[in-house]
Scaffold this active site. Structure first.
Site, mmCIF file in Angstrom:
data_model
loop_
_atom_site.group_PDB
_atom_site.id
_atom_site.type_symbol
_atom_site.label_atom_id
_atom_site.label_comp_id
_atom_site.label_asym_id
_atom_site.label_seq_id
_atom_site.Cartn_x
_atom_site.Cartn_y
_atom_site.Cartn_z
ATOM 1 N N CYS A 182 0.823 -1.229 0.000
ATOM 2 C CA CYS A 182 0.000 0.000 0.000
ATOM 3 C C CYS A 182 0.849 1.266 0.000
ATOM 4 O O CYS A 182 0.343 2.343 -0.327
ATOM 5 C CB CYS A 182 -0.940 0.012 1.197
ATOM 6 S SG CYS A 182 -2.079 -1.366 1.191
ATOM 7 N N HIS B 96 -3.437 7.148 3.183
ATOM 8 C CA HIS B 96 -3.866 5.858 2.644
ATOM 9 C C HIS B 96 -5.259 5.557 3.182
ATOM 10 O O HIS B 96 -5.518 5.694 4.388
ATOM 11 C CB HIS B 96 -2.861 4.782 3.056
ATOM 12 C CG HIS B 96 -3.272 3.398 2.676
ATOM 13 N ND1 HIS B 96 -3.856 3.119 1.466
ATOM 14 C CD2 HIS B 96 -3.177 2.214 3.335
ATOM 15 C CE1 HIS B 96 -4.110 1.822 1.404
ATOM 16 N NE2 HIS B 96 -3.710 1.255 2.534
ATOM 17 N N ASN C 57 -10.263 0.005 0.596
ATOM 18 C CA ASN C 57 -8.795 0.083 0.532
ATOM 19 C C ASN C 57 -8.355 -0.426 -0.839
ATOM 20 O O ASN C 57 -8.497 -1.616 -1.131
ATOM 21 C CB ASN C 57 -8.213 -0.777 1.664
ATOM 22 C CG ASN C 57 -6.702 -0.778 1.694
ATOM 23 O OD1 ASN C 57 -6.047 -0.342 0.744
ATOM 24 N ND2 ASN C 57 -6.140 -1.275 2.780
HETATM 25 N N1 ACO Z 1 -17.904 -8.554 10.421
HETATM 26 C C1 ACO Z 1 -18.321 -8.823 11.668
HETATM 27 N N2 ACO Z 1 -17.474 -9.155 12.651
HETATM 28 C C2 ACO Z 1 -16.162 -9.214 12.362
HETATM 29 C C3 ACO Z 1 -15.676 -8.941 11.073
HETATM 30 C C4 ACO Z 1 -16.593 -8.605 10.077
HETATM 31 N N3 ACO Z 1 -16.247 -8.333 8.812
HETATM 32 N N4 ACO Z 1 -14.329 -9.081 11.089
HETATM 33 C C5 ACO Z 1 -13.985 -9.421 12.313
HETATM 34 N N5 ACO Z 1 -15.102 -9.486 13.110
HETATM 35 C C6 ACO Z 1 -15.205 -9.826 14.511
HETATM 36 C C7 ACO Z 1 -13.995 -10.574 15.011
HETATM 37 O O1 ACO Z 1 -14.119 -11.961 14.779
HETATM 38 C C8 ACO Z 1 -14.051 -10.258 16.491
HETATM 39 O O2 ACO Z 1 -14.990 -11.085 17.128
HETATM 40 P P1 ACO Z 1 -14.689 -11.697 18.573
HETATM 41 O O3 ACO Z 1 -14.557 -10.493 19.466
HETATM 42 O O4 ACO Z 1 -15.902 -12.528 18.834
HETATM 43 O O5 ACO Z 1 -13.426 -12.463 18.414
HETATM 44 C C9 ACO Z 1 -14.609 -8.821 16.524
HETATM 45 O O6 ACO Z 1 -15.272 -8.636 15.271
HETATM 46 C C10 ACO Z 1 -13.548 -7.777 16.688
HETATM 47 O O7 ACO Z 1 -12.521 -8.071 15.745
HETATM 48 P P2 ACO Z 1 -11.214 -7.200 15.669
HETATM 49 O O8 ACO Z 1 -10.239 -7.838 14.728
HETATM 50 O O9 ACO Z 1 -10.765 -6.886 17.069
HETATM 51 O O10 ACO Z 1 -11.801 -5.872 15.034
HETATM 52 P P3 ACO Z 1 -11.074 -4.503 14.859
HETATM 53 O O11 ACO Z 1 -11.820 -3.453 15.548
HETATM 54 O O12 ACO Z 1 -9.601 -4.629 15.112
HETATM 55 O O13 ACO Z 1 -11.255 -4.244 13.291
HETATM 56 C C11 ACO Z 1 -10.059 -4.375 11.207
HETATM 57 C C12 ACO Z 1 -10.722 -5.153 12.358
HETATM 58 C C13 ACO Z 1 -11.115 -3.516 10.536
HETATM 59 C C14 ACO Z 1 -9.482 -5.374 10.209
HETATM 60 C C15 ACO Z 1 -8.949 -3.473 11.818
HETATM 61 O O14 ACO Z 1 -8.138 -4.239 12.652
HETATM 62 C C16 ACO Z 1 -8.099 -2.836 10.759
HETATM 63 O O15 ACO Z 1 -8.555 -1.984 10.010
HETATM 64 N N6 ACO Z 1 -6.805 -3.202 10.701
HETATM 65 C C17 ACO Z 1 -5.910 -2.619 9.699
HETATM 66 C C18 ACO Z 1 -6.084 -3.367 8.411
HETATM 67 C C19 ACO Z 1 -5.462 -2.680 7.247
HETATM 68 O O16 ACO Z 1 -5.455 -1.471 7.184
HETATM 69 N N7 ACO Z 1 -4.934 -3.459 6.321
HETATM 70 C C20 ACO Z 1 -4.384 -2.943 5.121
HETATM 71 C C21 ACO Z 1 -2.928 -2.973 5.210
HETATM 72 S S1 ACO Z 1 -2.261 -2.192 3.880
HETATM 73 C C22 ACO Z 1 -1.633 -3.292 2.708
HETATM 74 O O17 ACO Z 1 -0.450 -3.294 2.501
HETATM 75 C C23 ACO Z 1 -2.531 -4.175 1.904
#
Ligand code: ACO
Length: 412
Positions: free
Chosen positions: A117, A257, A287
């Site tokens: 990214c 980003h 994204n």
């Molecule tokens: N829908 C519903 N529930 C979900 C989903 C979903 N799509 N995804 C995860 N959950 C659940 C999880 O299972 C978890 O449940 P649990 O508490 O029963 O275990 C709960 O929701 C919370 O999950 P978290 O992973 O703690 O959620 P978080 O608030 O951290 O959000 C997210 C997850 C959106 C992925 C966040 O961590 C994030 O944005 N991380 C950065 C990702 C990113 O930017 N990646 C791109 C990198 S750039 C590149 O080079 C490609």
């Protein structure tokens, strides 16, 4: 102009997004998720999906031609083409080589840049180095991704986040002050396996086994990636701003980003800036990895968010972990971009296909129904105000799109 011009100005910009829209409601039908969860945790409402006849190169070529028209130069004026992507059309040749041919350039060296990214920012910095060393006068810098073909539509952690698109800028040599005034780039390999695509490379060549295990899809430790992003985006941006001899308060607009609205919010807080200084379009595109910053930059310029003389900071983070930022003094007339966009239609640009070789249907099975329904025709790229409920020809407020439309009716 001197042999070693001191500055590299942004003279052209353009973007392209495919017309088909994948909404949160669509994803609710594929995995155990909800519009409420996706919007509150990420800010994303919808993303675009490339059609079967589109590729990373074809989207890149349209954005590139729009940037060239905005700059008011000819394709053959470009000396170097840098294309940032983690989803190239092929392992070889480079996607940049295909784009060179598609835009009708006969002179440029062309290569891909791999920094996930952060790739567009890394490519921008490389372009600036080529220009200020006197090796190139005009460099075409592209970020293009077709991520929807690398996602596991049973993995709700990843499939809700990503979309397709392309953005491009032309950087041009000048002795007049302006353009990138401060650059910062970091690479932290301890995060190498936090976001990765395990199979298909030399370590794990593609096989029936890697496919059975789904190792050809993007995998991500969301929480770790989130932690890295919130920490590094602010520090990387700050370093680039200070290298330009400025402070965050001197910046008119940040183009971060577009991964997650909560990450952008944390960056604003970290730099003690209001969210009004952060450009956001992730609600409509999700994204798009290396395409995210140039798509947002072009939209910001075309929608009047950037004026001549403004200081603009582009800042990204990504797999690696990588991060990069450039503090840019904007010198081009922003209105040129709207005309540049309008001057190039997708059908004006053709990427040559291999002879006697038939690819499989590239559309993932989980998206087959979506791709069979009509997409928005020539969707306006600035069709909603960030934060507003999006409206589309095939997705009107209060009306659930028919998940199984009659294709014949659709064509009528
Ligand atoms: N829908 C519903 N529930 C979900 C989903 C979903 N799509 N995804 C995860 N959950 C659940 C999880 O299972 C978890 O449940 P649990 O508490 O029963 O275990 C709960 O929701 C919370 O999950 P978290 O992973 O703690 O959620 P978080 O608030 O951290 O959000 C997210 C997850 C959106 C992925 C966040 O961590 C994030 O944005 N991380 C950065 C990702 C990113 O930017 N990646 C791109 C990198 S750039 C590149 O080079 C490609």
């Amino acid at each position: 102009m001197s042999a070693n011009p001191r500055y590299a100005h942004v003279t052209g910009w353009g973007r392209y997004a495919p017309s088909q829209v994948l909404t949160n409601a669509d994803l609710e039908r594929m995995v155990d998720t909800s519009d409420e969860w996706i919007v509150s945790r990420t800010g994303i409402r919808e993303r675009r999906v490339a059609a079967a006849n589109e590729t990373t190169a074809s989207m890149a070529a349209v954005a590139a031609m729009r940037a060239i028209r905005t700059a008011g130069i000819e394709p053959d004026d470009i000396d170097l083409i840098l294309l940032a992507t983690l989803t190239p059309d092929y392992w070889m040749p480079s996607t940049a080589a295909l784009v060179k041919e598609a835009i009708g350039n006969t002179r440029a060296a062309a290569m891909d840049v791999a920094a996930a990214c952060s790739g567009f920012v890394y490519a921008y910095a490389t372009a600036q180095a080529y220009i200020t060393s006197g090796m190139a006068k005009h460099v075409l810098v592209i970020g293009a991704e077709l991520l929807t073909r690398f996602l596991d539509y049973t993995d709700r952690n990843t499939c809700i986040l990503f979309g397709d698109g392309a953005g491009a800028v032309v950087l041009s040599a000048s002795d007049e002050p302006g353009g990138g005034l401060g650059i910062e780039m970091t690479t932290e390999p301890q995060g190498a396996y936090m976001i990765w695509l395990p199979a298909g490379g030399a370590k794990s060549p593609p096989s029936a086994g890697t496919i059975a295990r789904g190792e050809h899809y993007i995998r991500m430790e969301g929480k770790e990636t989130y932690r890295f992003a919130t920490r590094t985006l602010a520090t990387t941006a700050l370093a680039a701003i200070r290298k330009a001899g400025l402070e965050p308060a001197d910046i008119d607009l940040f183009i971060p980003h577009q991964a997650n609205i909560r990450i952008i919010d944390a960056v604003a807080k970290g730099l003690d800036l209001p969210m009004t200084k952060m450009f956001v379009n992730l609600d409509r595109y999700g994204n798009t990895s290396a395409a995210s910053v140039p798509m947002a930059l072009a939209e910001a310029a075309n929608s009047g968010r950037i004026k001549v003389g403004d200081m603009v900071v582009i800042v990204a983070f990504g797999a690696g972990f990588t991060s990069g930022a450039v503090a840019i003094r904007w010198t081009a007339e922003p209105a040129r971009g709207v005309a540049g966009d309008a001057a190039v239609q997708p059908e004006d640009v053709t990427v040559r296909l291999p002879v006697d070789w038939d690819s499989v249907d590239p559309i993932p099975e989980a998206l087959a129904d979506l791709m069979a329904r009509p997409g928005a025709v020539d969707p306006p790229l600035d069709d909603v105000v960030p934060g507003d409920q999006p409206t589309h020809a095939n997705h009107q407020p209060g009306v659930q799109p028919d998940p199984h439309p009659d294709p014949q009716e659709a064509q009528a």
